[in-house]
Design an enzyme around this catalytic site. Structure first.
Site, PDB file in Angstrom:
ATOM      1  CB  CYS A 103      39.775  43.083  33.969  1.00  0.00           C
ATOM      2  SG  CYS A 103      40.171  44.825  33.894  1.00  0.00           S
ATOM      3  CB  THR A 104      37.215  38.625  36.165  1.00  0.00           C
ATOM      4  OG1 THR A 104      38.172  38.711  37.227  1.00  0.00           O
ATOM      5  CG2 THR A 104      36.895  37.164  35.886  1.00  0.00           C
TER       6      THR A 104
END
Lengths: 120, 253
Positions: free
Chosen positions: B1-2
Site C-alpha cells: 500500500c501507499t
C-alpha cells in the site's frame, strides 16, 4: 523512460488522471443505512456482488485447502462460534452478509480476518 | 500500500492511497498476476454510510468485508490503513483473541468505530494512538486544517511512533508505504523513494487529484498488487475510486 529489468521503475507519470490511464473502471456506490438492523444493512451490496464474493471465497478456500483441507473444516466448524464474541454491530453484520450470500458464517469471517492475519 | 496526505499552497488537504493486497496468495503463471488480487478487484465498492438520511461517512470496501481500510468523514478527517509486517503480527493477535483475550480491537473495525464516534482530527488521532489492537499497522490520518496529517505507527499494544506533517519546517506531505519511517525500506521494495521523488517533482503548487493520481500511477508505486486508488478531499467530502491495472512490465509488489 522505463527500466526494462525489475523492479521496472519509470519516470514520474503525467496526465494519467484526465484519461483514467491504467484503470479498469470506477466501482459502483452503495448506501449502507446505519439506522437499519445490522443483519440486513449490507444486503444491497451483497445482492449486486454475490457472484464475485462467492468466487473470491472459493479461491481462498482453494488456497487454504491446499495447505490442509482440515483448515476449511475447522473454519466451518469453529469460526461461527466466534462471531458471537465480536462487538456489535460487526457480528450481526457478518451473519447478515453470510445469509444474503448463501455462504457459511465462518467463511465470511475468514474473509474478514485476512487483512489482520497477513501482517505476518 | 501507499498512502499520502498532502496540502496545497492554501493549506487545503488531500488524502490518497493505493491499496495493494494479495502477496504470495497464489500466482497465476499464465497471466503473471496474483490470484487473490484479481479476485478482489471486482469486489471493490464505494460505500456511503448514512444515518438519519444524511451521510455519516464514506468508505471504499471490498464487498463482504465490513472493516474500514479507506474512509472519509466529510469536514472532519480522513483515514487509511496500511499493513505493517511483523513476526509478532496479526496472526498472534488473532490467536490470542480466539483463545479468549478480547481486549483488543480488530484494526479495521477500530477505524470504522473512529469514523462513527470521532468528530475531529484530534479525536480520531487520540483513539487510533491509544486503543489496543490485534495487529501492527500504520494509520494514516488527515484533517481539515493546514498541517493536519500524520502517520501513526502502531504495535499491537502500544504506540510506536507518530510522524506528523511539520509545516513550520516546510513539509507539505506525509507518505507511508509498508515500512517504519525511521528505517530504510528493503532494497527489493522501495516504493517510498519512487513516490517521494514524484511528489517532490510535482511540487506543492501542483497538489491536487491529478498530480497525486500521477504519483500513484507510477511504477512501482502502482504494481501487480494494486487493487484500487482512492482520492479524498475532506472539505468537499469528495471520494473518487479507480480500480487499477498495471500493464506489463510491472513489478509483482
Amino acid at each position: 523512460n522505463a527500466q526494462v529489468l525489475p523492479p521496472y521503475t519509470e519516470d514520474c507519470q503525467h496526465g494519467m488522471y484526465a484519461n483514467h490511464a491504467r484503470c479498469a473502471g470506477m466501482p459502483p456506490t452503495f448506501e449502507v443505512n446505519l439506522d437499519q438492523d445490522p443483519s440486513v444493512r449490507w444486503n444491497g451490496v451483497v445482492q449486486h456482488k454475490k457472484k464475485e464474493l462467492v468466487a473470491m471465497i472459493g479461491q481462498i478456500k482453494l488456497l487454504v485447502g491446499a495447505i490442509s483441507p482440515k483448515i476449511i473444516t475447522a473454519v466451518d466448524q469453529y469460526l461461527p462460534e466466534l462471531i458471537q464474541k465480536l462487538p456489535e454491530p460487526y457480528g450481526a453484520e457478518i451473519q447478515g452478509i453470510a445469509k444474503a450470500s448463501g455462504l457459511p458464517d465462518g467463511e465470511i469471517l475468514l474473509f474478514n480476518i485476512f487483512y489482520e492475519i497477513f501482517t505476518v | 500500500c501507499t498512502s499520502i496526505v498532502a496540502q496545497d499552497d492554501a493549506g487545503k488537504l488531500y488524502h490518497a492511497r493505493n491499496l495493494d493486497f494479495g502477496l504470495f496468495m497464489g500466482w497465476d503463471v499464465k497471466n503473471h498476476t496474483w490470484l487473490i488480487t484479481e479476485y478482489l478487484r471486482p469486489l471493490v465498492v464505494n460505500v456511503n454510510f448514512t444515518r438519519g438520511g444524511k451521510t455519516a461517512y464514506k468508505s471504499v470496501n471490498f464487498a463482504g468485508y465490513i472493516g474500514l481500510l479507506t474512509g472519509i468523514k466529510p469536514n472532519a478527517f480522513t483515514i487509511t490503513l496500511n499493513e505493517r509486517f511483523n513476526i509478532d503480527g496479526g496472526f498472534v493477535g488473532m490467536l490470542e483473541w480466539i483463545m479468549g483475550q478480547r481486549d483488543g480491537h480488530w484494526t479495521s473495525f477500530l477505524t470504522r468505530t473512529v469514523m462513527d464516534k470521532a468528530s475531529s482530527y484530534d479525536e480520531a488521532m487520540s483513539m487510533l494512538t491509544k486503543e489496543v489492537i490485534l495487529a501492527p499497522v500504520y494509520y494514516i490520518v488527515g484533517g481539515v486544517k493546514s498541517g493536519e496529517g500524520a502517520v501513526v505507527t502502531r504495535d499491537r499494544t502500544k504506540l510506536d511512533n507518530v510522524m506528523a506533517m511539520n509545516t513550520t519546517a516546510g513539509e507539505w506531505y506525509v507518505l507511508e508505504t509498508n515500512y517504519d519511517n525511521w528505517t530504510n525500506p528493503p532494497f527489493f521494495d522501495d516504493r517510498r523513494a519512487d513516490a517521494k521523488k514524484c511528489m517532490d517533482y510535482s511540487g506543492k503548487k501542483g497538489v491536487g487529484f491529478p498530480s497525486i493520481f500521477d504519483v500513484l500511477s507510477t511504477k512501482p508505486v502502482l504494481n501487480q498488487l494494486t487493487t484500487y486508488t482512492a482520492l479524498m478531499q475532506v472539505n468537499a467530502g469528495t471520494l473518487e475510486t479507480y480500480i487499477r491495472e498495471c500493464p506489463h512490465p510491472c513489478y509483482p509488489w
